[in-house]
Structure formats: C-alpha cells, structure tokens
Design an enzyme around this catalytic site. Structure first.
Site, short mmCIF file in Angstrom:
data_model
loop_
_atom_site.label_atom_id
_atom_site.label_comp_id
_atom_site.label_asym_id
_atom_site.label_seq_id
_atom_site.Cartn_x
_atom_site.Cartn_y
_atom_site.Cartn_z
N GLY A 72 3.79 -11.85 49.62
CA GLY A 72 4.14 -13.00 50.39
C GLY A 72 4.24 -12.73 51.98
CG ASN A 153 13.47 -17.71 55.08
OD1 ASN A 153 13.27 -17.86 56.40
ND2 ASN A 153 14.34 -16.54 54.80
CD GLN A 181 12.88 -19.17 49.58
OE1 GLN A 181 13.31 -19.76 48.99
NE2 GLN A 181 13.07 -17.68 49.83
CB SER A 201 6.80 -14.63 47.59
OG SER A 201 6.77 -13.32 46.77
N GLY A 202 5.74 -13.77 43.83
CA GLY A 202 5.71 -14.53 42.55
C GLY A 202 7.32 -14.46 42.63
CG HIS A 203 10.34 -11.93 45.08
ND1 HIS A 203 11.91 -11.94 45.07
CD2 HIS A 203 9.71 -11.62 45.80
CE1 HIS A 203 11.62 -11.32 46.08
NE2 HIS A 203 10.08 -11.96 46.47
CB THR A 239 -6.03 -0.54 40.14
OG1 THR A 239 -7.19 0.52 40.53
CG2 THR A 239 -6.50 -1.26 38.56
CB CYS A 326 13.30 -9.56 54.77
SG CYS A 326 12.61 -10.32 53.69
#
Length: 391
Positions: A72, A153, A181, A201-203, A239, A326
């Site tokens: 993100g 967040n 979020q 963001s995926g996580h 890739t 973070c």
C-alpha cells in the site's frame, strides 16, 4: 501462556485458508513467468489477470484500471508522485491532505514540499474527522491533488470520502484515497464515489505481505513507477509476484462478499470492548463512535505509559499495539492522537485494539478484565497517577 488473543489486525492479518489454497499452485507446480509465451507462463498470466478482475470487481472498477504493487505504501507513493509530476506540467503545484494521514502519504508530500510544492494540511476534528467544508476551502485554482485516507489506521474513523470525491469532481481536481484500512470493511464503488486513485494492501485482508494495488481511473496515465520491463502494461517493471497477486485477488473477492455478514458481528464485539474498557477510571475512546471501522478500539488510559501496558498485555497473551506498526519503534507520541488534540501525556497512554474475525465475546471479556488489572497495577506504581489524583 494458556492462550493468545491477537488484537493487532490493523497492523497485519494472517493468511486465510482459502487464500493460501488459491496461492499454493503458484508456489509449487505453476511457477511460470507470466511474460513467457509458453503454456506454463501463460497459465501464470491468466492467474494474474483473473486476480486483476477480482480486485477490480470488489472496487466496481474495470480490470484495466488495476495495477499491482509491492505494498500500500508503494501505491501511495506512485499515486502522489505520478499525479504531481503530471499536473506540474500544467502549472498546478498545490496538494491538499490531512494532518493525520499514514506516513506513506505524509512523508511523500513533505518530500514534494522540499521540492517547491505547496501543501495544505487540513486539521482534524477532536472526534477524528475531516470535514468536506475544510476540503472545499482548501482547494485552489492551482490544486493538483487532494489525498485523504478512507479510514484512519490508528483511531479507525471513517472519512466522508464519497462527498469529498464529488466535491473534487465538481472542482476539477484529482482525488486519491489511501483505502488500506477500509477495503474489506466498507463497500467501495470508485465510480459512484468519484475516486480517481485508490491504494490498497493485501496483508490487511488476509492476503500475504508484499502485495498491494493501485486503482487509476481510465484516462489518467501516470509515469511508470519502476523502469525496466513491460509488466503491468509498462507501468511497473519487474517479474510479477504471481502467488501473492493470486492471493490478493482471492482475498479481495472474499472480503467484498463478506462485508454485510462480518461488519454487524464485529461492530457488536468492538462496542462490547469499548464499553468495558471505558468503565475503567480516567479512560477515553479516541475518535468518534460512528462512523468507525467495525474492528477498531483506540483507548487512552491516563497516568500510565502505553508501552508498559503492551508489554504486560503480551505477558497475558494479548497482542495489541500503541498505534501504527510502521512507527512502533518511535518514542514520540502518535501524530494521529496529537492531531485530534490529545496532550502528550495522554497520547502516550493509548492502546489500539483491532479485533479479528475469529474472536468471541469470551475473548473480549478476557481483554477487558486483564486490561483493568494491568491498569490498576501500573497506576499503583505511577508518580504521574499520584499527581493526577491530587488535582
């Protein structure tokens, strides 16, 4: 310890079983490079494009408007830097943002400030909201971009993004939102809500770490973020992380499908936690009750340090945080809590509990009881608490 209760889901979530199942072939047998023309590579390419469609459908976007990123934070950087480089050519060098954005946004606009850009940092109400009126007043003829996060967040407050988006469209100003979020907790329709760019963001939604996405409205062409390859339609060389992209697509599909079932249940657990913790003397909820993310409870406890609370909670099997993961290594109080007017000493005594889908009422009650015992113990040792009681 007998039990572990993880209440730091705003920092990261575990990969869910359906997401891992979707990923596994691309970690083992289907290992082809999506840019290869042979059948193994083309099966990987098809998986990436299916994930792109899943991500787009969850946002009510077109699949050609989705670009996969490494996080993100990367998506925020790409959106802001890309738009600003584009709009500078038109003589527009002013940005509107808020004072409690994620550092992925704040540090990026601060860098641009040093390069000659003008930035308006909108104030936040004591309840943790940005008003549409403040955005309207901040927009100027040379405004290139408005960037406001969808949901904070740290304190979980949900901003009036549809209204801000429509205002920006009326004013002819590009609008970006950091929705890291919000995705999976709020129904998002980028077209209806007039969002030009959106980061995710995926996580945060039970996909792996190291994968995210940027939605870029069709017709808006940003400079490539990474040079060196034709991946992501020439916009981001390197890739593709096929397995993680597949995981993100599956997680987006599941998150959107489950919002209406998940949110009421999580809201009830959140409110049970908030109500229980607020029964402790001299506590406060940071951020308004509604609109608020269904899993977020950020509480300040006067007279104690948040870090001490976290250590003692961890010893009892409860994993929480004092704010953004973070910046967890910083000794400074949260910029988010300072932005809503908390004094330093109260901001330092804050804990963020972000609940998971597997939690029960019993888990919530254990957190309440354990936290109460910890606060009593820490206050008994605190000179600050002694001074507060004498006031």
């Amino acid at each position: 310890m007998d039990r572990v209760i993880y209440v730091d889901n705003a920092a990261t979530t575990g990969i869910s079983a359906p997401v891992l199942d979707a990923m596994m072939p691309y970690l083992t047998s289907e290992y082809g490079n999506p840019m290869s023309i042979h059948s193994v590579g083309q099966r990987a390419r098809a998986a990436v494009e299916e994930a792109r469609k899943q991500t787009a459908q969850a946002l009510h976007a077109d699949h050609t408007e989705i670009f996969f990123t490494g996080s993100g934070t990367e998506a925020d950087n790409w959106a802001i830097n890309g738009v600003c480089e584009l709009m500078a050519k038109k003589g527009k060098k002013h940005i509107v943002t808020s004072s409690f954005e994620h550092h992925a946004v704040l540090h990026t606009v601060q860098k641009l400030e040093k390069q000659g850009w003008q930035v308006t940092y909108l104030p936040v109400t004591p309840d943790g909201y940005i008003t549409v009126e403040s955005v309207a007043q901040a927009i100027r003829p040379d405004t290139a971009l408005v960037t406001i996060m969808y949901a904070n967040n740290e304190i979980g407050t949900i901003q009036p993004i549809p209204e801000i988006g429509r205002l920006c469209k009326e004013k002819g100003v590009l609008f970006h939102t950091d929705a890291v979020q919000a995705v999976g907790n709020i129904h998002i329709d980028v077209k209806d809500q007039c969002i030009d760019l959106l980061s995710l963001s995926g996580h945060k939604i039970h996909a792996p770490k190291g994968v995210g996405a940027l939605y870029v409205r069709r017709g808006l062409v940003l400079k490539p973020f990474i040079e060196g390859g034709a991946q992501e339609r020439g916009r981001r060389g390197g890739t593709e992380n096929v397995a993680s992209i597949v995981g993100l697509g599956k997680a987006m599909e599941l998150a959107e499908a489950n919002i209406d079932r998940r949110v009421p249940r999580m809201t009830a657990l959140r409110d049970r936690l908030i109500d229980g913790l607020l029964q402790i003397e001299r506590t406060r909820l940071n951020g308004g009750r509604e609109p608020r993310l269904c899993f977020n409870a950020n509480i300040s406890f006067e007279g104690v340090e948040g870090e001490s609370i976290l250590i003692m909670l961890d010893m009892k099997g409860i994993c929480a945080s004092s704010g953004s993961a973070c910046t967890s290594g910083s000794l400074d109080p949260s910029h988010v809590l300072l932005s809503i007017g908390l004094p330093h000493e109260i901001a330092h005594g804050s804990v963020r509990f972000t609940l998971g889908e597997d939690m029960s009422e019993e888990d919530v009650d254990y957190i309440i009881q354990t936290t109460r015992e910890i606060i009593v113990r820490l206050r008994a040792m605190s000179p600050l608490w002694e001074r507060i009681n004498k006031q």
